[in-house]
Each structure stands twice: as structure tokens, then as C-alpha cells.
Design an enzyme around this catalytic site. Structure first.
Site, PDB file in Angstrom:
ATOM      1  N   ALA A   1       0.818  -1.218   0.000  1.00 31.46           N
ATOM      2  CA  ALA A   1       0.000   0.000   0.000  1.00 31.46           C
ATOM      3  C   ALA A   1       0.850   1.266   0.000  1.00 31.46           C
ATOM      4  O   ALA A   1       0.331   2.357  -0.236  1.00 31.46           O
ATOM      5  CB  ALA A   1      -0.932  -0.004   1.215  1.00 31.46           C
TER       6      ALA A   1
ATOM      7  N   CYS B   1      18.976 -13.035  12.898  1.00 29.16           N
ATOM      8  CA  CYS B   1      18.442 -13.082  14.263  1.00 29.16           C
ATOM      9  C   CYS B   1      18.605 -11.703  14.881  1.00 29.16           C
ATOM     10  O   CYS B   1      19.438 -10.915  14.454  1.00 29.16           O
ATOM     11  CB  CYS B   1      19.112 -14.157  15.117  1.00 29.16           C
ATOM     12  SG  CYS B   1      20.788 -13.792  15.604  1.00 29.16           S
TER      13      CYS B   1
END
Length: 552
Positions: A263, A407
Site C-alpha cells: 500500500a 536473528c
């Protein structure tokens, strides 16, 4: 944009195509961004996020490749919006590449002006890791998405998404992480996308379990697994701006609602209600102004449905694609009644200097990544949440392109891990150097009032000095390449952000650079949040000895 049908794949192994490992790393990561396993539309140089590109055009791409192949170890290549514009003599500890992508003077920082420049071949949209050559496929956002849904579970569902239904949309390069992130947290998810290819790609890469074109079938499967309290992800072909209002009308309310459609770009990223992909492409070409208006109207319906679901009890949050802003500008005055994911779930991690740290094996050998997994499990054994993530990632995440891992590590942890990796390259435990980088979505490298810096405690949401300072300190500290971008994630006019990459090549010089860069980079996150008045950031700064002149 000229389409070129060629398969680009980064070289593997230890044979250099360039004059040094840092240049080689930049070359391989640029090429890896365009590997068909990694990029969404490699023939158009599009990596992810609507039109997020790795280079401005094919001529520029080829010139960048040629420049990297001849670049000396005391020279720096400058890249302006995906085009190589200069090579200057610098020094061995300087970045080998400096990139500035999509940056516009604020008054002109909008999609209309950007598109004028793009048509003239003067600019490209770099997103975040597309134009900075450190995209690793959907894994790159997976742990952040896992952390987000995990925190939502802790706050609202007793620590697990078992027995809950999440509804979302958007299964592109970023949004494609959502199905697996939800099932990793034990939940059921229906993820909507208008493009069958996107759903197929997520299923092929094991990020999504099932495909259906039927809302009834999706609901039946979801209800079955929700009752059994077993995880499953369902990719549903359709338009979210049609499906969400339909569910509201039927009073079918999920437990969790969010959205990751593109969007941020109403022209190239979002498909209006009532149009097939082919019809949308035709309208986009013939009448872009009408297309954008229809997109915005559809987004407003989409947000209205999300608000209705929130009113009926769904935990609803914005996932950083600027859809609330579009709806607000279209007259939906309560569009911001549901929060963004950063203030809702992630900001405490940012206060501790934590963020999405990633590394890539230039050898192409998965064993190099598995060995680094063992380092995390050994050196950070007291962090069970982190170790659990690494174990799950090893089992469930399929590599795209060069083997990589992500991570979330914090201040002190990143430098420690970087030191160990560099030593492993030096002593031959790893078969080739490792590239260490991160998303621009990090604790101290973004100004984005509708996303990373939404609802800052002191009201400093739009202050954009921080990503500039981040890029400057990382450059002088010797990062291998540094980037400053505009508009990533939320679109033109709504964000400025910086990226950095550092190469662990096993040398003593690299060890010093790694120590400096992997300290200052997350350190900027702590500094930024101390300045905004967050107590947790102040505690972290004092505990870690971060030198902040006016900290009380």
C-alpha cells in the site's frame, strides 16, 4: 523499464572476480539480490516491495558490475539512485561503496515528482535492502515478524497464538514471512493475495501451507485447525479490500488483524477492487491517475474493515505499509485508531539496541551458516528465546540464493558475534568470508513517523537527523558499504533510513572495523531512544557504558 531475461546468480567459492574480498562481497550481494530464488521480478531489476530495485537500469547494473571488478582496495565507488557516478581514491578502512537512493528535497518528496524523474531515467526506488544489496529473501523479515506476532501473543493471548486466527494480506517479499511467523507462534492464519504467483512462491519456499481460491474453504480449514489448536497457514487468492468487508458483513471476526500489501505505492503496489492483474496493468499504463485514485478508494475500504474488526474485538495493528495514512488522506479521520506494530510490540527491543542482524556465506556452502548457528547456540545459550529461534529457523527456513541467517541481536552481542565470525574465517573453520548486515528497519537508523518512529515519547517522530548520523558514524568507522535511502516501507515523503554492511574476511584490519561498526551501529539505537526519554534505553546505556554527554 526494459526487461532482460537473463539469470543472475552470485559466484560461489573462494575464487575472486575482483581485487579484494570487500569488493567481491559487494558484487556477490548485488548479484544475489537479483537471483531468481531471491528477487520478485529480476528481469526488471525489482527485488521486492513494489518497485524496489537493485540498480536503476540494465546499463547501470552492468556498469556497477564492471566498476566493482576493477575497484582498488583504497578506492570508493559512489552510487546515486542505482547508477555508478564516481570512483574516488579513499583509503583501505573507508567503505568500498557509498549509496544514496531515492532521496528528494522534502518539498518535492512525493510519488508524482519521483515518477517524473524515474521516467526520465534519473532516479530509482531502492526500498530498504533492494538498493543497498543486502536482501536475503523472505527470511530477512521473518524473525522480526515472528517477534511481532510473539509479542502480540504475550500481550493478548497468554503467550501463544494456539487456537487463534490471524487475518492478513500481502504475500510479497516482505509480507510472505507472515504465514510462517504465525504458525511458528502456534496460530492459524489466512493470508490474502491478489497474485497467485506470490502465494505459489510462498508455498514452494515452505512459508505457507495451503492454497485456495475459495473464502468458504479457507474459513472451513481455519476453523478446523483453530478448534484443534494446531497451526496452519492458508494462502487465499483474492482482494483484501473485498474480502475483509465481506467478513465484517458476515460478523466473522478474527483474533488478530493486520496487513502487508504494498500500500506504500498506490500505483505499482496495490490492486484496486474489481480488477484482475491484467486489467490493473492495462489501466496503470493507460490512466495512472485514475488507477491511483481507485487504489486509494480500495485502501480506504480495507482500513474501514480493519477498524470494524477492531471495534468487534480483533487485535488490529498496522504493519508499516502506510495504509492508514492513505485512508486518512482520503477522509477516514479515525484511520489511526489502531496502532503501528513498532509502538505496539517492538519498541522495547529498540531501546536495548536490538534489531534484525543478518549474515551471508559468500562461499555458497550451507555448512558455513550451520556452523554460525552453533556459535549462537553456544555463546548466547542463556537467551532461550534466541536459541529457540535459531533451532526453528534451521528446521523450517529454506535458503534463497546465498545461504544466510537472521536473528535479533543487541548492543554488545553484535560486536561479540562479529569478532567470533571473523576469527572462524581466519582459522579456516568457515570456507570463505561472511557478509554481516541488517535491514534499514533497525533501532537507530530510521526516521519514519508512521512506522519505526511512530508515537515517540517526546514527539520526535519526524526528526531525520538520526539515520544521517547513523550512516556517517558507520562510514567513518569502516563499514564495507553504507547506504542512505528515502521512502522505504512507507513510500515517498514518509521515511529516511540508512543501511550498513561489514565483511568479515578474517584479517586483523577487518576485526578492528567490525568492532567499531558493530558497536556504533546498535549504539545509535540506544542513543536515539535515550534522547527521546525512554527509561529502558537510559538503563541500557548506563549498563553498557554508552557515552551520552547529556544523559541524566
Amino acid at each position: 523499464m526494459e526487461k532482460v531475461q537473463q539469470t543472475i546468480r552470485a559466484p560461489r567459492g573462494t575464487e575472486l572476480q575482483t581485487k579484494g574480498w570487500v569488493q567481491e562481497a559487494a558484487l556477490r550481494m548485488l548479484m544475489n539480490n537479483l537471483d531468481p530464488e531471491v528477487a520478485e521480478k529480476p528481469e526488471e531489476l525489482v527485488v521486492y516491495g513494489g518497485i524496489g530495485r537493485a540498480a536503476r537500469n540494465w546499463e547501470s547494473y552492468n556498469a556497477i558490475v564492471d566498476s566493482l571488478k576493477t575497484l582498488e582496495s583504497d578506492e570508493t565507488l559512489l552510487v546515486q539512485s542505482g547508477k555508478p557516478v564516481a570512483i574516488f581514491k579513499s583509503h583501505e578502512d573507508a567503505p568500498r561503496v557509498l549509496l544514496a537512493n531515492s532521496n528528494l528535497v522534502p518539498k518535492w518528496a512525493n510519488w508524482d515528482h519521483f515518477r517524473e524523474l524515474e521516467k526520465k531515467g534519473l532516479m530509482m526506488y531502492g526500498q530498504m535492502t533492494a538498493g543497498s544489496w543486502i536482501y536475503i529473501g523472505t527470511q530477512g523479515i521473518l524473525q522480526g515478524t515472528y517477534e511481532t506476532f510473539g509479542e502480540a501473543a504475550r500481550q493478548h493471548f497468554d503467550g501463544s497464538l494456539k487456537g487463534t486466527l490471524t487475518l492478513t494480506a500481502g504475500l510479497g517479499g516482505m509480507g510472505g514471512a507472515q504465514p510462517l511467523a504465525v504458525t511458528m507462534n502456534g496460530g492459524v492464519v489466512i493470508a490474502i493475495d491478489v497474485d497467485k504467483r506470490s502465494i505459489d512462491r510462498r508455498i514452494e519456499k515452505r512459508y505457507c501451507d495451503k492454497y485456495t481460491e475459495s473464502l468458504e474453504e479457507a474459513l472451513a480449514i481455519a476453523n478446523e485447525y483453530k478448534e484443534k489448536k494446531e497451526p496452519i497457514s492458508i494462502g487465499l487468492l483474492g482482494n483484501a479490500a473485498e474480502i475483509l468487508p465481506e467478513l465484517v458483513n458476515r460478523n466473522i471476526i478474527p483474533d488478530l488483524v493486520t496487513d502487508q500489501t504494498s500500500a506504500h505505492d498506490p500505483l505499482n503496489g496495490y490492486i484496486p477492487v474489481g480488477y484482475t492483474l491484467e486489467e490493473a496493468a492495462k489501466l496503470r499504463e493507460e490512466d495512472p491517475e485514475r488507477y491511483v485514485q481507485l487504489s486509494k478508494e480500495s485502501m480506504t475500504k480495507h482500513v474501514e474493515a480493519m477498524l470494524a474488526m477492531q471495534e468487534k474485538g480483533a487485535i488490529t495493528f498496522d504493519y508499516g505499509n502506510n495504509i492508514r495514512q492513505v485512508a486518512f488522506d482520503e477522509g477516514l479521520k479515525n484511520a489511526f485508531d489502531f496502532p503501528g506494530f513498532v509502538p505496539a510490540f517492538i519498541r522495547p527491543l529498540f531501546c536495548e539496541g536490538k534489531g534484525p542482524f543478518r549474515w551471508v556465506a559468500l562461499s555458497g556452502d550451507p555448512e558455513d551458516i550451520y556452523k554460525t548457528d552453533e556459535v549462537i547456540l553456544r555463546e548466547f545459550a542463556d537467551n532461550e528465546h534466541l536459541c529457540n529461534w535459531i533451532r526453528m529457523a534451521r528446521q523450517q527456513v529454506e535458503f534463497q540464493g546465498l545461504p544466510s541467517r537472521i536473528c535479533w541481536l543487541g548492543y554488545g552481542e553484535r560486536a561479540k558475534f562479529g569478532r567470533i565470525i571473523n576469527e572462524m574465517v581466519a582459522n579456516g573453520e568457515l570456507s570463505a568470508p561472511i557478509v554481516i548486515g541488517r535491514d534499514h528497519l533497525d533501532c537507530g537508523s530510521v526516521a519514519s513517523p508512521n512506522r519505526e518512529t511512530e508515537a515517540m515519547k517526546d514527539g520526535s517522530d519526524a526528526v531525520a537527523d538520526w539515520p544521517i548520523l547513523n550512516a556517517l558514524i558507520n562510514s567513518v568507522n569502516g563499514a564495507s558499504w553504507v547506504s542512505v535511502h528515502h521512502g522505504g516501507g512507507v513510500g515517498m515523503g514518509y521515511s529516511l533510513h540508512a543501511g550498513m554492511v561489514i565483511v568479515a574476511d578474517g584479517t586483523e584490519a577487518a576485526a578492528k572495523r567490525i568492532e567499531r561498526v558493530l558497536t556504533s551501529d546498535p549504539g545509535m539505537g540506544i542513543v536515539r531512544h535515550v534522547d527521546a526519554g525512554y527509561d529502558l534505553a537510559v538503563e541500557t546505556a548506563k549498563e553498557k557504558g554508552v557515552n551520552i554527554p547529556m544523559m541524566k
